[in-house]
Structures are given as structure tokens and as C-alpha cells.
Design an enzyme around this catalytic site. Structure first.
Site, mmCIF file in Angstrom:
data_model
loop_
_atom_site.group_PDB
_atom_site.id
_atom_site.type_symbol
_atom_site.label_atom_id
_atom_site.label_comp_id
_atom_site.label_asym_id
_atom_site.label_seq_id
_atom_site.Cartn_x
_atom_site.Cartn_y
_atom_site.Cartn_z
ATOM 1 N N SER A 103 121.376 -60.353 44.383
ATOM 2 C CA SER A 103 121.865 -59.264 43.532
ATOM 3 C C SER A 103 120.531 -58.416 43.106
ATOM 4 O O SER A 103 119.333 -58.554 43.566
ATOM 5 C CB SER A 103 122.656 -59.730 42.496
ATOM 6 N N ASN A 104 120.734 -57.583 42.223
ATOM 7 C CA ASN A 104 119.501 -56.923 41.761
ATOM 8 C C ASN A 104 119.904 -56.716 40.215
ATOM 9 O O ASN A 104 120.885 -56.920 39.647
ATOM 10 C CB ASN A 104 119.449 -55.460 42.433
ATOM 11 N N GLY A 105 118.781 -56.053 39.601
ATOM 12 C CA GLY A 105 118.816 -55.903 38.017
ATOM 13 C C GLY A 105 119.561 -54.719 37.347
ATOM 14 O O GLY A 105 119.431 -54.435 36.144
ATOM 15 N N ALA A 137 123.998 -49.857 42.638
ATOM 16 C CA ALA A 137 122.895 -50.372 43.396
ATOM 17 C C ALA A 137 123.433 -51.373 44.282
ATOM 18 O O ALA A 137 123.556 -52.647 44.029
ATOM 19 C CB ALA A 137 121.862 -50.903 42.351
#
Ligand code: C5P
Length: 218
Positions: free
Chosen positions: A22-24, A89
Site C-alpha cells: 500500500s502507500n501512505g 493513490a
């Protein structure tokens, strides 16, 4: 009243029942866009990846986890929307295989085979008709704004978008951000450092104005 579809937040691509890529992304920009659109009396369909924040109560919210789920939800709402704001995102890749359960740790590093996720906004934009398609180009904080703008323009053309909001990765999770709006007709408007709700209101208004222009041209 305009129908606005917003994708927001990160996606999670599960390797097994516990681990994921995943990402932030906090989902804050998407949520601020939803608030701004609702404040201007538009109808909001918010497709939201896994985030901590509570989405605006008046939006129709579809919570999703993976990119494929986000794509299915966006496809579902697309026909009734006039504007798409793709603030999500989306993870670029997902594991080819999702293993069942939680496989125990191995001493040797496992190899991970990834496959590309579909580009959600680009897939919708080929069928956009009179809709306004808005993408976000988040570039590395190390890039100059000029480099970020050049990449944003390339994205605008490749994905057949009407507007790209260009900013840098130091904006992730921040309350304030500086953004440059790149329009398909070549115009470029810089929104100086301001809080995300002001940036969001400017993006919603620019998108609605593009949509009105398209309608007048029909
Ligand atoms: O190519 P890049 O990921 O930088 O493009 C960013 C823009 O495209 C954002 O608007 C994002 O929401 C959208 N996007 C998408 N589906 C993907 C990747 C990006 O809709 N798989």
C-alpha cells in the site's frame, strides 16, 4: 447540480490474509474535494480506499480495499457523473497470487510476482463523452516544480484528461499543499500554499467551469 465521482485514499493489495502492499495516502485531499463539492450543492459519489478519516456524511460513500474493487465501484457510478476527480493513490501493482491464511515467516527471502493494476481514470476517460476528467500527479519531493509540471502534462495527454492537479510528495498527509492546475487547453494556474480545503474548493470550481464550457460547446 453536478454529479461528481471522487476516488480517494490508498488501495491495499493483499499478499495473504494479513500482509499487503500500500502507500501512505491519508484520503484527506479526496475528502476535502467531497466537502467542497457538497458545500456547492453538488452530488458526491466517493469511492474510498482504507483510511482513518470519516468521510463527509452527505456523500454517497463506497468503501473499497483493492484497486480492482476501486475500479468496479468507479465504473458503477461513472454513468451518473459529470465530473471525475481521481484523487486516489492507486497501487501500481498487485501480487499475482494471494495466498490463503498467514504463511509463516521463511528464512530465505520469498520472491514476489506482481502484475500491473488497471489505470482506473485512463480506462474511464476513453469513454468520457462530455464529462470532465481530473487527475492528480504527485511527483517526488526531490523534483523541481518545473519537472513535476512536465510530468503532469505528459499524464494529462496520455490519460486523455481535462485537468491535472500537480503537486509533490511532501504534500502526502499534510494539511496544506501547493498545487499547479494544468488544463488541456495549455493554461496553467498555480495555487500557492494553502490549506487543503481551499485547494479543494478551487479544484471543484475549475472542474465545474470546464464542464459548463463543454456543455455550452455541445
Ligand atoms: O500515473 P500516476 O499514478 O501518477 O497517475 C495519477 C493519477 O491517475 C491520479 O489521478 C490517480 O488517481 C489516477 N490513477 C488511477 N488508476 C491507477 C493509477 C493512477 O486512476 N491505477
Amino acid at each position: 447540480m453536478v454529479g461528481i465521482l471522487i476516488t480517494a485514499g490508498p488501495t491495499r493489495e493483499y499478499l495473504d490474509d494479513v500482509r499487503f502492499l500500500s502507500n501512505g495516502s491519508s484520503g484527506r485531499m479526496g475528502s476535502a474535494l467531497a466537502e467542497a463539492a457538497l458545500a456547492d450543492s453538488h452530488t458526491v459519489y466517493l469511492v474510498l480506499g482504507p483510511v482513518e478519516l470519516s468521510p463527509p456524511a452527505l456523500a454517497t460513500v463506497c468503501s473499497v480495499t483493492s484497486a480492482l474493487e476501486m475500479q468496479a465501484a468507479a465504473e458503477h457510478w461513472f454513468p451518473q457523473c459529470d465530473i471525475v476527480l481521481a484523487a486516489a493513490a492507486v497501487a501500481d501493482f498487485r501480487p499475482l497470487v494471494r495466498q490463503a491464511g498467514k504463511p509463516p515467516r521463511q528464512n530465505a527471502a520469498p520472491s514476489l510476482q506482481l502484475v500491473p493494476n488497471p489505470d482506473i481514470i485512463a480506462g474511464l476517460a476513453v469513454r468520457k463523452g462530455s464529462r470532465v476528467m481530473v487527475g492528480f500527479a504527485l511527483e517526488s519531493a526531490a523534483a523541481s516544480m518545473a519537472q513535476a509540471v512536465a510530468r503532469g502534462r505528459e499524464k494529462l495527454e496520455r490519460k486523455q484528461l481535462d485537468l491535472v492537479v500537480c503537486n509533490r510528495s511532501d504534500a502526502i498527509g499534510m494539511q496544506a499543499s501547493e498545487a499547479v492546475l494544468l488544463f488541456a487547453d495549455g493554461r496553467q494556474v498555480t495555487l500557492t500554499m494553502q490549506n487543503k480545503s481551499m485547494t479543494a474548493a478551487a479544484i471543484v470550481r475549475a472542474s465545474v467551469s470546464l464542464w459548463q464550457q463543454k456543455l455550452r460547446a455541445l
